[in-house]
Write a protein that holds these residues in place. Structure first.
Motif, mmCIF file in Angstrom:
data_model
loop_
_atom_site.group_PDB
_atom_site.id
_atom_site.type_symbol
_atom_site.label_atom_id
_atom_site.label_comp_id
_atom_site.label_asym_id
_atom_site.label_seq_id
_atom_site.Cartn_x
_atom_site.Cartn_y
_atom_site.Cartn_z
ATOM 1 N N ALA A 318 -13.570 0.460 1.626
ATOM 2 C CA ALA A 318 -14.476 0.566 0.486
ATOM 3 C C ALA A 318 -15.779 -0.121 0.862
ATOM 4 N N VAL A 319 -16.890 0.501 0.516
ATOM 5 C CA VAL A 319 -18.213 -0.022 0.847
ATOM 6 C C VAL A 319 -19.076 0.001 -0.406
ATOM 7 N N ALA A 320 -19.868 -1.042 -0.583
ATOM 8 C CA ALA A 320 -20.822 -1.058 -1.694
ATOM 9 C C ALA A 320 -22.107 -1.733 -1.257
ATOM 10 N N LEU A 321 -23.201 -1.248 -1.755
ATOM 11 C CA LEU A 321 -24.466 -1.939 -1.600
ATOM 12 C C LEU A 321 -24.917 -2.361 -2.988
ATOM 13 N N ALA A 322 -25.088 -3.688 -3.157
ATOM 14 C CA ALA A 322 -25.591 -4.228 -4.415
ATOM 15 C C ALA A 322 -27.023 -4.682 -4.202
ATOM 16 N N THR A 323 -27.870 -4.425 -5.162
ATOM 17 C CA THR A 323 -29.279 -4.787 -5.005
ATOM 18 C C THR A 323 -29.845 -5.292 -6.325
#
Length: 733
Positions: A318-323
């Motif tokens: 699982a991959v996520a980019l939070a910004t």
């Protein structure tokens, strides 16, 4: 004889009322018996000890009567049947259903795959035609509902305002006829298989819940007498051919022997068991200490932070980019910008259009998910390890190079406006929209509707979204998070390959002023004509997430309404029977927060329910202080349930993203259960009394004013203000 699936599981009011205590006891003796039981124990435990306990507590329970499994019974329809229904809904919707085979029956797996080809993803056949090309629908879905003795295939389409249900139904009928004649293209079949396998593997991350390990073990055992059918189940889909899908659709769906249920907006309205003492519950065994997963970190030269949790049990990542690009950064008067920016990220890049992106991800068995929260936005995907590298390439392209095509933005804007119209018709969604306005102020960054209002969304252009993305989506204000079958070294290398060229430093900080509440001590009403229930929401100001008494507040909430066995729910649901459930939850942001208790209550019990809400708040605030027993139960509830937040890879990534967005260290993953255990009764009572102040509470009611207003006025709880669905005072009352 009536088919066993022809009535609702929960029954109808008349039948429930007619049932006697003897009826219920006889049903229990017949079906709640060990010979009709499938018991799965899943999780971290000693198998030998578990077996001993099962033998001790279940071995001596007498068997019930012998029960035969129900025989397969696939119903038949001899013609098309149409039901026209009218309700207070903002859009028309059609449901088309066909009787189909049971779970593991011939054609069951093929219908699952056909469903994905028809409606899974923007480039699926029906979604592309009805949502993307013709823009006749806000959404269209389909699924094969497989049960023990038969199944049902359903297509569900929500019409855009002004679109014809007849035209939509014809498009669906024509596409199914085309599928029955030509079958799927090879790439469609491969994509649907990969998506289904990814979904199946994702379910195995969870020990419970629908599709989790325990659920599937019980399902296989109950239906087939063999819990070990995982490989056989998977093989059904891997061996399905295009010809088999074509023939299955032709047999079961390409006909008019179906049910159509059409929902139309209501137009009428008024103005605006061993020798055991079974009377005692067995003692719960000693709790195992919680050990938080190790979070490894790295950082790229451009400021992008990398977080990795290695969990190699399943071949998936699982991959996520939070910004730092949440709705607090929406320009004034352009609320909904952050939301639409996330929605439109994958609508086109410099090298791919939206359908090419959809196809590329679908072929890898994955799709992008995005969400714009208050203080950050997140884009994520989950993918089989073998497909991670190509998926990351597309993931990065979407985040770094969106072009926000005008046509796509306008289409997605229309869909969002449709959703906002539905939100205005949903009392619970309305409460969620308005509550922050009342506690923080309608112009406060925490008070403005997170996804906007029609008047703020309509003027938005692709330039607004592009400008917002350019301003706030920055590497120095972002975190790339991985969990699953991946090492820190692998994750860092993938990050370098795909994100090192991202430039721009950090985004500008957003100033968060002090709250400017509108409603302390006031009562706000929103009219929902003919509503069967009233949504009651009690609103309190709350501290920021980094407050020193966060853990004590958490436990006070676990006593008040943060669970089933809590004061509010036991009162309103179990004791009084006014509500199906009443609960509370604090939402704590970086600068301040809100604490909400709410529930839907019977319209004719609105006044009485408000009295109970008011009393329970007064009790929590000091009138009936939290007891040692309540605190022990609250700790057990929160600490024992804490590990469930780390069950799936997606949940794990989400936990890390939340801590990151709040500026908290990853050590908080372990600190939370430890601090909850250490909290003293005096400290929890102090937190309850500090924040649960009746005189500072705001009451928000959403229901039929013609039936509830006089009762509310009789309570004399404070000034009464009527609001519209956008939180503005209504002058005509």
């Amino acid at each position: 004889a009536r088919h066993p699936y022809s009535w609702d599981v929960i029954g109808v009011h008349e039948d429930l009322t007619a049932a006697s205590v003897d009826d219920v006891q006889e049903f229990f003796k017949t079906y709640y018996s060990p010979n009709n039981l499938s018991l799965v124990i899943a999780g971290d435990f000693d198998a030998a000890e578990a077996k001993r306990l099962v033998e001790k507590y279940f071995g001596g329970i007498p068997a019930g009567p012998s029960l035969d499994r129900p025989a397969r019974w696939i119903p038949t329809l001899d013609r098309e049947r149409v039901v026209e229904a009218f309700d207070r809904v903002p859009q028309e919707r059609t449901f088309i259903a066909w009787p189909t085979p049971q779970l593991f029956g011939d054609g069951d797996a093929e219908l699952d795959l056909a469903s994905k080809i028809l409606t899974d993803g923007l480039n699926s056949r029906l979604k592309k035609t009805l949502v993307y090309d013709k823009q006749l629908c806000t959404d269209v879905t389909s699924f094969q509902y497989s049960l023990e003795i038969s199944g049902m295939f359903i297509v569900d389409a929500t019409a855009r305002p002004g679109a014809s249900l007849a035209q939509i139904e014809q498009v669906i009928t024509d596409e199914i006829e085309r599928f029955a004649k030509s079958g799927p293209a090879p790439e469609e079949l491969n994509r649907s298989r990969t998506k289904w396998e990814s979904q199946f593997v994702s379910g195995l991350e969870r020990i419970g819940g629908f599709g989790g390990k325990s659920d599937l073990l019980n399902q296989y055992n109950t239906y087939f007498g063999d819990p070990g059918k995982f490989e056989e189940d998977l093989a059904r889909y891997r061996k399905a051919t295009g010809e088999a899908l074509r023939d299955t659709v032709a047999k079961w769906l390409n006909n008019r022997n179906r049910l159509i249920v059409r929902f139309h907006p209501e137009t009428s309205s008024r103005e605006s068991q061993v020798a055991l003492d079974r009377s005692k519950q067995p003692a719960i065994g000693a709790d195992k200490p919680f050990r938080a997963p190790e979070v490894k970190t790295a950082k790229l030269e451009n400021g992008l932070e990398i977080y990795v949790v290695e969990r190699p049990e399943l071949p998936k990542v699982a991959v996520a980019l939070a910004t730092q690009a949440g709705s607090v950064a929406d320009p004034a008067g352009k609320e909904g910008t952050a939301h639409l920016t996330v929605v439109n990220l994958d609508m086109g890049t410099k090298t791919k259009n939206t359908l090419e992106i959809e196809d590329s991800l679908g072929n890898l068995g994955t799709s992008l998910q995005g969400f714009a929260g208050r203080e950050s936005s997140t884009v994520s995907l989950e993918v089989l390890k073998r497909n991670l590298a190509p998926a990351m390439s597309i993931f990065a392209d979407v985040i770094l190079n969106p072009v926000f095509p005008v046509a796509e933005v306008e289409r997605e804007k229309k869909r969002h406006l449709d959703n906002l119209a539905q939100e205005a018709n949903d009392p619970n969604a309305l409460a969620a929209r308005v509550q922050n306005m009342l506690v923080f102020g309608p112009d406060h960054p925490y008070g403005r509707p997170r996804s906007g209002l029609p008047a703020t969304v309509k003027p938005l252009t692709r330039d607004d979204l592009a400008r917002f993305h350019e301003t706030y989506w920055k590497p120095g204000g972002s975190a790339l998070i991985f969990a699953g079958d991946i090492t820190l070294a692998e994750a860092t290398e993938l990050a370098r390959q795909n994100f090192l060229a991202w430039t721009g430093g950090a985004p500008p900080a957003v100033t968060i002023p002090d709250p400017r509440p509108l409603g302390a001590g006031k009562v706000f009403l929103i009219d929902k004509q003919d509503a069967a229930q009233t949504v009651v929401a009690q609103l309190l100001a709350a501290p920021q997430r980094k407050t020193d008494d966060y853990y004590q507040l958490n436990l006070a909430d676990a006593v008040w309404g943060g669970g089933f066995q809590t004061r509010l729910n036991l009162n309103l649901r179990e004791n009084k029977g006014y509500s199906y459930g009443a609960f509370s939850f604090p939402s704590l942001y970086s600068k301040s927060g809100i604490w909400v208790a709410s529930g839907g209550v019977q319209t004719n019990k609105t006044k009485e329910s408000i009295v109970e809400f008011v009393n329970e708040l007064r009790f929590l605030g000091g009138g009936k202080p939290i007891t040692e027993t309540e605190l022990a139960d609250a700790k057990a509830n929160r600490v024992r349930g804490y590990a469930q937040n780390f069950e799936s890879l997606g949940q794990l990534v989400g936990q890390i993203a939340t801590l990151w967005s709040q500026g908290l260290p990853m050590s908080e993953l372990q600190r939370e259960p430890d601090e909850l255990q250490r909290a003293t009764l005096a400290a929890v009572i102090a937190a309850a009394q500090k924040y649960a102040v009746p005189g500072k509470a705001t009451l928000l009611l959403i229901g039929d004013l013609s039936k509830i207003r006089s009762g509310v006025e009789e309570l004399k709880l404070g000034d009464i203000i009527v609001l519209d669905t956008e939180g503005r005072p209504v002058t005509k009352q």
